[in-house]
Scaffold this motif. Structure first.
Motif, PDB file in Angstrom:
ATOM      1  N   CYS A  40      35.516   8.151  33.446  1.00  0.00           N
ATOM      2  CA  CYS A  40      34.762   6.892  33.489  1.00  0.00           C
ATOM      3  C   CYS A  40      33.708   6.920  34.583  1.00  0.00           C
ATOM      4  N   GLU A  70      30.446   4.867  33.891  1.00  0.00           N
ATOM      5  CA  GLU A  70      30.656   3.427  34.012  1.00  0.00           C
ATOM      6  C   GLU A  70      30.848   3.028  35.470  1.00  0.00           C
ATOM      7  N   CYS A 102      36.828   1.340  29.918  1.00  0.00           N
ATOM      8  CA  CYS A 102      36.928   2.805  29.905  1.00  0.00           C
ATOM      9  C   CYS A 102      38.224   3.263  30.569  1.00  0.00           C
TER      10      CYS A 102
END
Length: 141
Positions: free
Chosen positions: A85, A88, A119
């Motif tokens: 992730c 993000e 995520c």
């Protein structure tokens, strides 16, 4: 051209320095007694006596750079950047760094934070290992 010399150790734990040289690099091994002896080299003494505040900020400024931007190379967030992730995470932190306190209280960066949390939940990239005991309970699978 490579050269190698052996070290000798005595029963009192002392040992002589060993040098292994390969072209431009040298590797030194020292015994415990030599490790605890006072530093002899003037340059090394100067480095050892340098206050930590003069050393660490220049080598690891922490999560925030001097200009206020995010230091994504900091060890404190490097694992998050390298996670599944990471994209993000960078988006939410970049947004938070740009937003004022008032904007944050008004809900700025909520979409970015939700994308990061989505995520994290979808990939389970921050899930504790089963039975690691960190939270006092077994993980459910």
């Amino acid at each position: 051209m490579a050269s190698q010399s052996a070290s000798s150790s005595s029963s009192d734990g002392s040992s002589s320095t060993t040098s292994i040289s390969q072209q431009k690099d040298q590797l030194y091994f020292i015994g415990e007694q030599e490790f605890w002896e006072p530093i002899q080299d003037e340059y090394i003494k100067k480095i050892a006596e340098t206050p930590s505040e003069d050393v660490y900020p220049s080598f690891n400024p922490g999560p925030t750079k001097a200009d206020g931007s995010m230091n994504f190379e900091c060890h404190c967030v490097g694992h998050l950047v390298a996670s599944p992730c990471g994209f993000e995470f960078r988006n939410v932190i970049t947004c938070q760094k740009k937003a004022s306190d008032a904007d944050m209280e008004a809900g700025a960066c909520a979409d970015e934070m939700m994308a990061f949390m989505d995520c994290a939940m979808r990939t389970e990239c921050f899930k504790a290992a089963k039975g690691d005991g960190k939270d006092g309970a077994e993980s459910k699978e």
